[in-house]
Scaffold this motif. Structure first.
Motif, PDB file in Angstrom:
ATOM      1  N   ALA A  14       0.830  -1.194   0.000  1.00  0.00           N
ATOM      2  CA  ALA A  14       0.000   0.000   0.000  1.00  0.00           C
ATOM      3  C   ALA A  14       0.871   1.253   0.000  1.00  0.00           C
ATOM      4  O   ALA A  14       1.762   1.407   0.843  1.00  0.00           O
ATOM      5  N   THR A  15       0.621   2.133  -0.956  1.00  0.00           N
ATOM      6  CA  THR A  15       1.396   3.355  -1.085  1.00  0.00           C
ATOM      7  C   THR A  15       0.523   4.417  -1.749  1.00  0.00           C
ATOM      8  O   THR A  15      -0.618   4.152  -2.114  1.00  0.00           O
ATOM      9  N   THR A  16       1.063   5.595  -1.909  1.00  0.00           N
ATOM     10  CA  THR A  16       0.293   6.692  -2.504  1.00  0.00           C
ATOM     11  C   THR A  16       0.774   6.980  -3.921  1.00  0.00           C
ATOM     12  O   THR A  16       1.896   6.620  -4.305  1.00  0.00           O
ATOM     13  N   ALA A  17      -0.058   7.682  -4.669  1.00  0.00           N
ATOM     14  CA  ALA A  17       0.348   8.109  -6.003  1.00  0.00           C
ATOM     15  C   ALA A  17       1.568   9.010  -5.922  1.00  0.00           C
ATOM     16  O   ALA A  17       2.467   8.938  -6.770  1.00  0.00           O
ATOM     17  N   ALA A  18       1.620   9.865  -4.897  1.00  0.00           N
ATOM     18  CA  ALA A  18       2.763  10.767  -4.746  1.00  0.00           C
ATOM     19  C   ALA A  18       4.046   9.998  -4.500  1.00  0.00           C
ATOM     20  O   ALA A  18       5.121  10.389  -4.980  1.00  0.00           O
ATOM     21  N   ALA A  19       3.964   8.894  -3.753  1.00  0.00           N
ATOM     22  CA  ALA A  19       5.158   8.091  -3.509  1.00  0.00           C
ATOM     23  C   ALA A  19       5.627   7.389  -4.776  1.00  0.00           C
ATOM     24  O   ALA A  19       6.830   7.228  -5.002  1.00  0.00           O
ATOM     25  N   VAL A  20       4.686   6.967  -5.627  1.00  0.00           N
ATOM     26  CA  VAL A  20       5.050   6.283  -6.867  1.00  0.00           C
ATOM     27  C   VAL A  20       5.588   7.273  -7.893  1.00  0.00           C
ATOM     28  O   VAL A  20       6.631   7.048  -8.518  1.00  0.00           O
ATOM     29  N   LEU A  21       4.889   8.388  -8.081  1.00  0.00           N
ATOM     30  CA  LEU A  21       5.254   9.355  -9.118  1.00  0.00           C
ATOM     31  C   LEU A  21       6.323  10.330  -8.675  1.00  0.00           C
ATOM     32  O   LEU A  21       7.091  10.842  -9.495  1.00  0.00           O
ATOM     33  N   GLY A  22       6.367  10.622  -7.388  1.00  0.00           N
ATOM     34  CA  GLY A  22       7.092  11.765  -6.864  1.00  0.00           C
ATOM     35  C   GLY A  22       6.090  12.852  -6.536  1.00  0.00           C
ATOM     36  O   GLY A  22       5.097  13.037  -7.245  1.00  0.00           O
ATOM     37  N   SER A 220       1.667   6.636 -21.306  1.00  0.00           N
ATOM     38  CA  SER A 220       2.991   6.099 -21.022  1.00  0.00           C
ATOM     39  C   SER A 220       2.975   5.268 -19.751  1.00  0.00           C
ATOM     40  O   SER A 220       2.074   5.394 -18.913  1.00  0.00           O
ATOM     41  N   TRP A 221       4.010   4.427 -19.601  1.00  0.00           N
ATOM     42  CA  TRP A 221       4.116   3.610 -18.396  1.00  0.00           C
ATOM     43  C   TRP A 221       5.555   3.645 -17.883  1.00  0.00           C
ATOM     44  O   TRP A 221       6.492   3.991 -18.612  1.00  0.00           O
ATOM     45  N   ARG A 222       5.705   3.284 -16.622  1.00  0.00           N
ATOM     46  CA  ARG A 222       7.025   3.295 -15.991  1.00  0.00           C
ATOM     47  C   ARG A 222       7.071   2.219 -14.921  1.00  0.00           C
ATOM     48  O   ARG A 222       6.118   2.048 -14.172  1.00  0.00           O
ATOM     49  N   PHE A 231       1.006   4.311 -14.868  1.00  0.00           N
ATOM     50  CA  PHE A 231       0.571   4.778 -16.182  1.00  0.00           C
ATOM     51  C   PHE A 231       0.132   6.223 -16.062  1.00  0.00           C
ATOM     52  O   PHE A 231      -0.456   6.624 -15.053  1.00  0.00           O
ATOM     53  N   THR A 232       0.387   7.023 -17.088  1.00  0.00           N
ATOM     54  CA  THR A 232      -0.077   8.404 -17.084  1.00  0.00           C
ATOM     55  C   THR A 232      -0.332   8.892 -18.502  1.00  0.00           C
ATOM     56  O   THR A 232       0.329   8.459 -19.451  1.00  0.00           O
ATOM     57  N   TRP A 241       9.613   7.543 -18.394  1.00  0.00           N
ATOM     58  CA  TRP A 241       8.361   7.033 -18.938  1.00  0.00           C
ATOM     59  C   TRP A 241       8.576   6.441 -20.326  1.00  0.00           C
ATOM     60  O   TRP A 241       9.323   6.987 -21.130  1.00  0.00           O
ATOM     61  N   ARG A 242       7.893   5.347 -20.615  1.00  0.00           N
ATOM     62  CA  ARG A 242       7.959   4.688 -21.915  1.00  0.00           C
ATOM     63  C   ARG A 242       6.591   4.799 -22.582  1.00  0.00           C
ATOM     64  O   ARG A 242       5.595   4.278 -22.058  1.00  0.00           O
ATOM     65  N   PRO A 243       6.516   5.477 -23.736  1.00  0.00           N
ATOM     66  CA  PRO A 243       5.215   5.592 -24.409  1.00  0.00           C
ATOM     67  C   PRO A 243       4.685   4.229 -24.823  1.00  0.00           C
ATOM     68  O   PRO A 243       5.419   3.381 -25.334  1.00  0.00           O
ATOM     69  N   MET A 244       3.383   3.998 -24.603  1.00  0.00           N
ATOM     70  CA  MET A 244       2.744   2.795 -25.112  1.00  0.00           C
ATOM     71  C   MET A 244       2.568   2.933 -26.624  1.00  0.00           C
ATOM     72  O   MET A 244       2.284   4.022 -27.124  1.00  0.00           O
ATOM     73  N   ALA A 245       2.749   1.834 -27.321  1.00  0.00           N
ATOM     74  CA  ALA A 245       2.527   1.837 -28.760  1.00  0.00           C
ATOM     75  C   ALA A 245       1.033   1.922 -29.053  1.00  0.00           C
ATOM     76  O   ALA A 245       0.192   1.498 -28.247  1.00  0.00           O
ATOM     77  N   GLN A 246       0.709   2.477 -30.225  1.00  0.00           N
ATOM     78  CA  GLN A 246      -0.684   2.518 -30.646  1.00  0.00           C
ATOM     79  C   GLN A 246      -1.247   1.099 -30.754  1.00  0.00           C
ATOM     80  O   GLN A 246      -0.549   0.153 -31.107  1.00  0.00           O
TER      81      GLN A 246
END
Length: 272
Positions: A14-22, A220-222, A231-232, A241-246
């Motif tokens: 269990a964690t927060t979005a802020a902890a995952v993203l910064g 994108s995903w990371r 994902f964002t 971040w790595r862009p997802m392909a179409q």
């Protein structure tokens, strides 16, 4: 056409979005509500492995509740959505994402037109279960139909998106779909028109969110050091971040954090 912003993650504990993203990126994601101001919502998996939801049809930029959801409230998996409503789609609670039915949460970034033709693809009772009247509510109802037929969540989502892209080739269909067991992300909007007129007339000027002119539809995903997957939509700094392909979808197993990527519509698996 209008669009929205998506955010999601799955983590080993269990964690927060802020902890995952910064913390800075979490604040910047919320600040994208200055453009995507027609409501916000979030769904998450709680300690009892139940999908919960909170949503509000008002501007989330300065919302203390949204800030708490991103910065204070810990979960092993969460999706969040900022809405920029399609013309004619009411800014009301029922149309605010995520939609949640039978433990499945769906958030959509995109638009599918003509909406009357799209609505004809579902029965009134199917749409009533979702609770909204928008194109996104119809997408959710179609995914739920496939699940009810026995498809896995990944198969239900990819089958639905492939069908919609075939019938509405300029549609924009980015999705985050969350259950107690998995998180699915879909990127499929090749050929969809970017709302450049909206950006040109926006009073934000130089404060327009990052990449909204050149990469508005990007998803994108990371992978984080502890194994978390995030994902964002576009709007955050691109580092890591790595862009997802179409025409692809990604599935994260919430127990193992294993990530698989499938192509649309053939759904042939490949290593991620």
């Amino acid at each position: 056409m209008r669009m929205c912003r998506l955010l999601g993650y799955a983590a080993p504990r269990a964690t927060t979005a802020a902890a995952v993203l910064g913390a800075d990126d979490a604040r910047e994601w919320q600040r994208m509500g200055r453009l995507h101001a027609d409501g916000w919502g979030t769904a998450w998996v709680d300690d009892a492995r139940t999908v919960r939801r909170r949503r509000d049809p008002s501007d989330g930029t300065a919302s203390a509740d949204l800030a708490d959801a991103l910065v204070q409230e810990a979960s092993t998996a969460r999706i969040a959505h900022l809405r920029l409503a399609t013309e004619g789609m009411g800014t009301v609670l029922g149309n605010t994402h995520p939609f949640v039915v039978d433990g499945i949460a769906v958030a959509h970034n995109g638009s599918i037109q003509p909406v009357q033709e799209l609505r004809a693809m579902v029965r009134p009772d199917e749409l009533a279960r979702v609770g909204g009247t928008t194109d996104s509510a119809v997408v959710t109802a179609l995914v739920l139909r496939e699940v009810a037929r026995g498809a896995s969540l990944l198969e239900a989502t990819t089958t639905t998106v492939a069908r919609l892209r075939s019938r509405f080739p300029t549609s924009a269909v980015n999705l985050l779909v969350l259950s107690a067991d998995e998180l699915v992300a879909v990127h499929a909007n090749e050929g969809a028109p970017v709302p450049l007129d909206l950006f040109a007339t926006s009073p934000l000027g130089a404060d327009l969110p990052r990449d909204h002119v050149d990469h508005y539809y990007r998803l994108s995903w990371r992978r984080e050091a502890d194994g978390a997957v995030a994902f964002t939509s576009s709007g955050l700094a691109s580092e890591g971040w790595r862009p997802m392909a179409q025409h692809t979808a990604a599935r994260v197993d919430l127990r193992t954090l294993a990530l698989e990527v499938v192509d649309l519509p053939t759904a042939q698996r490949r290593a991620a």
